[in-house]
Design a protein around this motif. Structure first.
Motif, PDB file in Angstrom:
ATOM      1  N   ILE A   1      -7.813  14.507  -2.386  1.00  0.00           N
ATOM      2  CA  ILE A   1      -8.369  15.833  -2.142  1.00  0.00           C
ATOM      3  C   ILE A   1      -7.219  16.780  -1.817  1.00  0.00           C
ATOM      4  O   ILE A   1      -6.364  16.463  -0.985  1.00  0.00           O
ATOM      5  N   ILE A   2      -7.198  17.935  -2.460  1.00  0.00           N
ATOM      6  CA  ILE A   2      -6.183  18.961  -2.217  1.00  0.00           C
ATOM      7  C   ILE A   2      -6.812  20.032  -1.327  1.00  0.00           C
ATOM      8  O   ILE A   2      -7.786  20.667  -1.710  1.00  0.00           O
TER       9      ILE A   2
ATOM     10  N   ASP B   1      -6.911  25.419   0.075  1.00  0.00           N
ATOM     11  CA  ASP B   1      -7.787  26.483   0.576  1.00  0.00           C
ATOM     12  C   ASP B   1      -7.855  26.485   2.106  1.00  0.00           C
ATOM     13  O   ASP B   1      -7.845  27.548   2.732  1.00  0.00           O
ATOM     14  N   VAL B   2      -7.923  25.296   2.689  1.00  0.00           N
ATOM     15  CA  VAL B   2      -7.994  25.178   4.143  1.00  0.00           C
ATOM     16  C   VAL B   2      -6.731  25.754   4.775  1.00  0.00           C
ATOM     17  O   VAL B   2      -6.794  26.539   5.731  1.00  0.00           O
ATOM     18  N   MET B   3      -5.578  25.377   4.224  1.00  0.00           N
ATOM     19  CA  MET B   3      -4.318  25.860   4.787  1.00  0.00           C
ATOM     20  C   MET B   3      -4.133  27.352   4.541  1.00  0.00           C
ATOM     21  O   MET B   3      -3.592  28.049   5.403  1.00  0.00           O
TER      22      MET B   3
ATOM     23  N   GLY C   1      -8.732  20.694  -7.732  1.00  0.00           N
ATOM     24  CA  GLY C   1      -8.674  19.244  -7.871  1.00  0.00           C
ATOM     25  C   GLY C   1      -8.621  18.757  -9.304  1.00  0.00           C
ATOM     26  O   GLY C   1      -8.950  17.607  -9.575  1.00  0.00           O
ATOM     27  N   LYS C   2      -8.196  19.610 -10.215  1.00  0.00           N
ATOM     28  CA  LYS C   2      -8.133  19.233 -11.628  1.00  0.00           C
ATOM     29  C   LYS C   2      -6.757  18.702 -12.031  1.00  0.00           C
ATOM     30  O   LYS C   2      -6.592  18.193 -13.126  1.00  0.00           O
ATOM     31  N   ALA C   3      -5.781  18.815 -11.152  1.00  0.00           N
ATOM     32  CA  ALA C   3      -4.418  18.380 -11.457  1.00  0.00           C
ATOM     33  C   ALA C   3      -4.348  16.857 -11.495  1.00  0.00           C
ATOM     34  O   ALA C   3      -4.966  16.168 -10.685  1.00  0.00           O
ATOM     35  N   LYS C   4      -3.593  16.343 -12.434  1.00  0.00           N
ATOM     36  CA  LYS C   4      -3.374  14.899 -12.540  1.00  0.00           C
ATOM     37  C   LYS C   4      -2.126  14.480 -11.774  1.00  0.00           C
ATOM     38  O   LYS C   4      -1.950  13.311 -11.459  1.00  0.00           O
ATOM     39  N   ALA C   5      -1.243  15.453 -11.484  1.00  0.00           N
ATOM     40  CA  ALA C   5       0.008  15.164 -10.782  1.00  0.00           C
ATOM     41  C   ALA C   5       0.512  16.442 -10.136  1.00  0.00           C
ATOM     42  O   ALA C   5       0.081  17.542 -10.487  1.00  0.00           O
TER      43      ALA C   5
ATOM     44  N   ILE D   1      -2.157  19.085   3.361  1.00  0.00           N
ATOM     45  CA  ILE D   1      -2.620  19.527   2.042  1.00  0.00           C
ATOM     46  C   ILE D   1      -3.301  18.399   1.274  1.00  0.00           C
ATOM     47  O   ILE D   1      -4.304  18.615   0.607  1.00  0.00           O
ATOM     48  N   LEU D   2      -2.761  17.196   1.377  1.00  0.00           N
ATOM     49  CA  LEU D   2      -3.273  16.055   0.617  1.00  0.00           C
ATOM     50  C   LEU D   2      -4.095  15.133   1.507  1.00  0.00           C
ATOM     51  O   LEU D   2      -3.686  14.807   2.617  1.00  0.00           O
TER      52      LEU D   2
END
Length: 73
Positions: free
Chosen positions: A4-5, A8-10, A38-42, A62-63
């Motif tokens: 989970i990225i 937005d929270v930060m 959350g669409k990034a693969k890396a 963040i992660l």
């Protein structure tokens, strides 16, 4: 497995706009949006480093990892 990225929270905690983060980090709004949604693969470590510097946070802010058991019903 789900990573989970929490950008937005930060951003909310730092009272910073997505546009400002994009400018500080040197990443396009499109790529930042891919990360946020959350669409990034890396993610490159240099990008993560720049985001952490801009938001004055640690990568753990963040992660977030959620196992399959946590994400299912």
């Amino acid at each position: 497995m789900a990573i989970i990225i929490n950008i937005d929270v930060m951003l909310a905690k730092r009272k910073m706009s997505v546009t400002e983060l994009s400018e500080r980090v040197g990443i396009t709004m499109a790529n930042l949006s891919i990360l946020k949604n959350g669409k990034a693969k890396a993610i490159r470590l240099s990008t993560l480093d720049a985001i952490c510097k801009a938001l004055e946070c640690q990568p753990r802010d963040i992660l977030e990892y959620k196992s399959d058991e946590d994400t299912q019903g």
